[in-house]
Design a protein around this motif. Structure first.
Motif, PDB file in Angstrom:
ATOM      1  N   VAL A 164     111.579  92.344  48.735  1.00 24.98           N
ATOM      2  CA  VAL A 164     112.789  93.061  49.134  1.00 24.98           C
ATOM      3  C   VAL A 164     113.821  92.869  48.036  1.00 24.98           C
ATOM      4  CG1 VAL A 164     114.663  93.255  50.812  1.00 24.98           C
ATOM      5  CG2 VAL A 164     112.339  92.719  51.590  1.00 24.98           C
ATOM      6  N   VAL A 170     112.240  98.104  49.710  1.00 27.63           N
ATOM      7  CA  VAL A 170     111.221  97.250  50.331  1.00 27.63           C
ATOM      8  C   VAL A 170     109.851  97.713  49.855  1.00 27.63           C
ATOM      9  CG1 VAL A 170     110.185  96.466  52.492  1.00 27.63           C
ATOM     10  CG2 VAL A 170     112.671  96.849  52.359  1.00 27.63           C
ATOM     11  N   LEU A 194     105.993  96.749  50.594  1.00 29.71           N
ATOM     12  CA  LEU A 194     105.097  95.979  51.442  1.00 29.71           C
ATOM     13  C   LEU A 194     103.659  96.118  50.979  1.00 29.71           C
ATOM     14  CD1 LEU A 194     106.521  96.831  54.994  1.00 29.71           C
ATOM     15  CD2 LEU A 194     106.851  94.710  53.696  1.00 29.71           C
ATOM     16  N   LYS A 223     107.749  93.997  57.467  1.00 30.98           N
ATOM     17  CA  LYS A 223     109.162  93.618  57.260  1.00 30.98           C
ATOM     18  C   LYS A 223     109.732  93.440  58.658  1.00 30.98           C
ATOM     19  CE  LYS A 223     113.424  93.418  55.572  1.00 30.98           C
ATOM     20  NZ  LYS A 223     114.132  93.304  56.862  1.00 30.98           N
ATOM     21  N   GLU A 239     109.600  97.478  59.691  1.00 31.12           N
ATOM     22  CA  GLU A 239     108.694  98.310  58.908  1.00 31.12           C
ATOM     23  C   GLU A 239     107.326  97.637  58.851  1.00 31.12           C
ATOM     24  OE1 GLU A 239     110.292  99.597  55.108  1.00 31.12           O
ATOM     25  OE2 GLU A 239     112.347  99.257  55.813  1.00 31.12           O
ATOM     26  N   GLU A 264     118.733  88.868  60.286  1.00 33.55           N
ATOM     27  CA  GLU A 264     117.297  88.897  60.533  1.00 33.55           C
ATOM     28  C   GLU A 264     116.996  88.365  61.930  1.00 33.55           C
ATOM     29  OE1 GLU A 264     115.424  90.293  58.386  1.00 33.55           O
ATOM     30  OE2 GLU A 264     116.658  90.273  56.570  1.00 33.55           O
ATOM     31  N   ASN A 316     111.170  86.821  56.487  1.00 32.43           N
ATOM     32  CA  ASN A 316     111.173  88.113  57.182  1.00 32.43           C
ATOM     33  C   ASN A 316     110.125  89.071  56.629  1.00 32.43           C
ATOM     34  OD1 ASN A 316     112.455  88.562  54.744  1.00 32.43           O
ATOM     35  ND2 ASN A 316     113.971  89.955  55.599  1.00 32.43           N
ATOM     36  N   LEU A 317     109.329  88.632  55.634  1.00 28.20           N
ATOM     37  CA  LEU A 317     108.180  89.380  55.153  1.00 28.20           C
ATOM     38  C   LEU A 317     106.927  88.644  55.607  1.00 28.20           C
ATOM     39  CD1 LEU A 317     109.122  90.451  51.502  1.00 28.20           C
ATOM     40  CD2 LEU A 317     109.112  91.852  53.574  1.00 28.20           C
TER      41      LEU A 317
END
Length: 358
Positions: free
Chosen positions: A209, A230, A232, A238, A291, A313, A352-353
């Motif tokens: 991110v 972002v 991924l 996410k 996401e 978050e 958060n990933l």
């Protein structure tokens, strides 16, 4: 009234020999008008040239494809043209009222997606362009008598001035036509390559991110926006987050695909759908968005209608859960202390990933 957040792809506004321009209209996506954001996509074929124009909205351009793009801009507070080089991954702010032209000096298509804020626009949710020349040009719309006096020309000269350019929006230049060369010193100052930027968060097999605000890139402050990109990895997530600022997030899916989930008022799911490259999604203020990448991974680029984004978050060690006291967590969730400890322990082990292996 409930907002329809269904993702949409762009519709054709113009196509010609030099390229095309595509828009998300407010009639197609009423939520754009309700939230005062808009988007467009410019495709320039090799030697394609977008005629000089200005717009009624501030926006940022994100270069999706291309290596030899050129943009010329005359800022509203300056009488000097700046000429900048553009390539894939570049972020280029375009303040409201700035006169600009765009040219593809490469051998493959140049593709730029514009995302912006439309609170001052003639049509909320859309960018309106005013062209200086061409069939829709401002210069040819005034009376011959007036044009003759202000430019000190006779009728034949006025006719040549106003009628010679028969193109509309985008034209294709001959190979022998030379264009101004980019000023690389100004390019470094006014263009930001987000591909080369140090990510705010990076997780192996999860993705990265990157946040871009005026602290990292002062020029973006001139458009009153910030950017989040972002990337991924396949099947990564996410985790849900929301803006603390009363701002709108406008998401463009640049590559790959997957799923977007949004939760809004009264804890209600307002979107849970598959998305693909080319989709545009609006996240209303304070709504929570997650996401989820598909098998090919997913890349999104978002604008936030604030220069100082504050993001909360709902998962990971930096989430709000870590700040709440254990007793409050137990009472709010109606769980015992053993489950609360398991919950917070799991959160503290992740960001958060979230990679697909978790």
């Amino acid at each position: 009234m409930e907002l329809d957040l269904t993702p949409k792809t762009a519709q054709t506004l113009f196509e010609g020999d030099g390229g095309g321009y595509y828009i998300w209209s407010s009639s197609q996506m009423p939520v754009l008008a309700k939230t005062n954001v808009g988007a467009g996509r410019l495709v320039l074929q090799p030697r394609g040239f977008a005629l000089p124009h200005y717009a009624d909205s501030s926006k940022v351009g994100y270069v999706i494809q291309g290596t030899d793009g050129i943009v010329g801009m005359v800022p509203s507070n300056s009488k000097k043209e700046v000429v900048l080089k553009l390539k894939k991954g570049d972020i280029i702010p375009v303040p409201i009222g700035t006169v600009s032209w765009w040219f593809n000096d490469g051998d493959s298509d140049l593709i730029i997606t514009f995302l912006g804020e439309t609170s001052k626009a003639h049509v909320p949710g859309e960018f309106t362009y005013f062209f200086l020349t061409g069939v829709q040009g401002l210069i040819g719309a005034f009376s011959t008598e007036l044009t003759s006096k202000i430019y000190q020309m006779n009728r034949d000269e006025v006719n040549k001035l106003t009628k010679s350019q028969t193109g509309v929006v985008i034209i294709q230049l001959e190979k022998g036509q030379h264009m101004p060369k980019p000023q690389m010193d100004l390019t470094k100052e006014l263009v930001y390559n987000i591909d080369a930027a140090h990510p705010k968060i990076e997780v192996q097999n999860g993705g990265l991110v990157t946040t871009l605000a005026e602290t990292e890139f002062p020029f973006i402050g001139d458009v009153g926006l910030s950017v989040i990109r972002v990337k991924l990895e396949p099947n990564a997530i996410k985790a849900p987050s929301h803006l603390v600022n009363p701002a709108i997030q406008l998401i463009y899916i640049a590559r790959g695909g997957g799923k977007i989930e949004i939760v809004g008022l009264n804890g209600k799911s307002v979107l849970d759908t598959q998305v693909k490259a080319g989709h545009l999604i609006v996240v209303p203020q304070f709504f929570v968005v997650a996401e989820i990448a598909g098998e090919e991974g997913m890349e999104s680029c978002s604008i936030l209608t604030t220069t100082k984004p504050l993001i909360e978050e709902l998962a990971g060690k930096a989430s709000v859960w870590g700040a709440l006291s254990p007793t409050v967590q137990q009472v709010a969730l109606n769980v015992d202390s053993e489950f609360q400890k398991l919950f917070i322990s799991n959160i503290m082990e992740t960001t958060n990933l979230i990679p697909p292996t978790i």
